[in-house]
Enzyme design. Structure first.
Site, short mmCIF file in Angstrom:
data_model
loop_
_atom_site.label_atom_id
_atom_site.label_comp_id
_atom_site.label_asym_id
_atom_site.label_seq_id
_atom_site.Cartn_x
_atom_site.Cartn_y
_atom_site.Cartn_z
N LYS A 149 0.85 -1.19 0.00
CA LYS A 149 0.00 0.00 0.00
C LYS A 149 0.89 1.24 0.00
CE LYS A 149 -3.73 2.14 2.73
NZ LYS A 149 -4.62 1.97 3.91
N SER B 153 -9.51 2.23 3.16
CA SER B 153 -8.62 2.93 2.24
C SER B 153 -7.67 2.01 1.48
CB SER B 153 -7.78 3.94 3.03
OG SER B 153 -6.96 3.27 3.99
N SER C 18 -9.89 -0.22 7.43
CA SER C 18 -9.38 -0.08 6.07
C SER C 18 -8.69 -1.32 5.50
CB SER C 18 -8.42 1.11 5.99
OG SER C 18 -9.15 2.31 6.14
#
Length: 498
Positions: free
Chosen positions: A80, A155, A179
């Site tokens: 990420k 996210s 998330s």
């Protein structure tokens, strides 16, 4: 082995193929890089550095040739874009950090590299990890491979898409209020948020420091356990919130029955608590139906279902959206256009440069949360909002401890709905916030939680079962998920065409 087969393999299978010389780390990296670039329309990846990736792969092959073994050695992963990396840009999904190159790797990235994992690239995410849909990225939305017109969740949306679309066997994500778990639910992958402090936050671009936690996303609980074993561990010299708790082998309980249980009923004696607040009117009927079917499977495995209550569940939303923006307001004050990050091209003086740089660099959702956070921390409002929210947070954590006197694991939906259409909630941020209702309580309490594929709802969209454990119970939580996945095949399903 055909290179066309590599993307179908999970972490364990691919590691075994590389170790047995059926393929090499270089071949695996090349195959997955080609596949990731072929599916750029999904918006999962933000950046590649093929030279760096192949250099890491060659180093892994050399370690294997020297006789070294390891469950991640040579396995390609992706990170990420909230983790800083020295060989890849680190943007946090924001224009504010466009093109930023870190001089060091985040601890999580470094630990996985030490274990021999190869970095494929950096993955899309909501800007500074603020959002539940991946629509807040400055570099475009990531698309759910189960329906490209729908969000993947956020996210860590890019991380979930990469695993679901078979662009990587596993990825890293971060979970502040859900998330990892919510996008895992929307995309039919497995993801775990460990106990707060289990994984170092050093090099993880901060959103809310008392909530942010790194975790893995993969196709199975077993693969997540392998990654978490490498990622976790104390880092107290560089992260003051890191727990001084020895690293563990989270795979040690996988496939073993609980004490007193049998091979036919490996979870006999396990008490699974079902919070009545998770099964009310706010949850879509198709989600509840899938979760109930999954829970009936747990009963077949020997578990007992127990009704419990988490009475302050509804308060988790206002509490979170006071505490998280307050911490974000403080953390993001460093992005002022002076030392690093975006700087406005034209300005009159220092104050004007601050204003223009931050207005241009931050997107609407980040600006919204900074303003909320600044307000609740301001003179005259701190006691009324921030302090009160922290007090209720303590009560939410106590609710869980009361519940764990009646059960060993808590289960329920990971999200109240399946994935919604891109743009559907863009004009109503509060509705977007409500999608975190089931994941926020565990985050506020700092407890480990995970989402496990549990079936499909209306329109064939994935549904995730959330499992929450007590502090430091990641191994038990992963064994509980693994037993379910050995008895079902929901986690093996992939979107049509992928």
């Amino acid at each position: 082995m055909s290179l066309n087969d590599i993307h179908q393999m999970g972490v364990a299978e691919l590691a075994a193929a590389i170790a047995d010389k059926q393929t090499s780390a270089v071949e695996a990296a090349q195959a997955l890089l080609a596949r990731a670039k072929q599916h750029q329309n999904l918006g999962a990846y933000l950046s590649f550095n093929e030279d760096a990736t192949l250099a890491q792969a060659r180093a892994a092959d050399a370690r294997i040739a020297s006789g070294e073994h390891g469950p991640l050695l040579g396995v390609p992963l992706a990170h990420k874009d909230i983790f800083v990396t020295k060989d890849f840009p680190s943007t946090a999904g924001s224009k504010m950090l466009e093109g930023y190159q870190s001089p060091f790797d985040a601890t999580v990235v470094a630990k996985l590299a030490q274990a021999g994992a190869v970095t494929l690239g950096k993955l899309n995410c909501d800007e500074f990890a603020m959002g539940g849909s991946n629509e807040n990225s400055a570099y475009g939305v990531a698309r759910n491979p189960w329906d490209a017109e729908r969000v993947p969740g956020g996210s860590s949306g890019g991380s979930a898409v990469a695993v679901a679309a078979r662009l990587a066997p596993a990825t890293t994500g971060t979970d502040t209020g859900g998330s990892i778990r919510q996008p895992a639910s929307f995309c039919n992958v497995t993801g775990i948020k460990p106990t707060y402090g289990r994984c170092s936050r050093y090099g993880m671009i901060a959103f809310a420091s008392s909530l942010d936690q790194a975790g893995p996303m993969a196709r199975s609980a077993a693969d997540c356990a392998t990654l978490l074993s490498a990622m976790a561990g104390p880092d107290i010299d560089r992260d003051s919130t890191s727990l001084d708790h020895p690293a563990e082998d989270y795979t040690r309980l996988l496939g073993t029955p609980r004490e007193g249980a049998t091979a036919a009923q490996p979870l006999k004696g396990l008490r699974i608590g079902l919070p009545r607040e998770f099964f009310g009117e706010g949850c879509a009927p198709d989600v509840i139906a899938s979760v109930r079917v999954a829970l009936s499977e747990y009963e077949k495995l020997g578990a007992t279902l127990v009704d419990i209550s988490l009475p302050r569940t509804e308060l988790s939303i206002p509490v979170y959206y006071i505490i998280a923006p307050a911490e974000a307001s403080s953390n993001l004050s460093r992005f002022d256009g002076v030392k690093f990050g975006h700087r406005a091209a034209q300005y009159d003086d220092l104050i004007d440069m601050y204003k223009k740089s931050r207005s241009e660099g931050f997107g609407p959702e980040v600006q919204r949360r900074i303003m909320i956070g600044t307000y609740v921390l301001s003179h005259g409002y701190y006691d009324a909002y921030y302090l009160k929210a922290q007090q209720i947070r303590r009560l939410i954590a106590q609710d869980f401890q009361n519940a764990f006197t009646q059960c060993d694991v808590i289960a329920g939906p990971a999200a109240p709905t399946t994935a919604w259409k891109i743009g559907e909630m863009s004009d109503d941020p509060v509705a977007n916030y409500l999608a975190d209702i089931f994941t926020l309580p565990a985050s506020l309490a700092g407890l480990p939680g995970m989402s496990v594929p549990a079936g499909f709802g209306a329109g064939g969209l994935p549904v995730g079962l959330q499992l929450i454990g007590n502090y430091f119970q990641e191994a038990e939580l992963l064994r509980t998920a693994d037993a379910f996945q050995r008895a079902t095949d929901w986690h093996t399903k992939s979107p049509e065409g992928f």
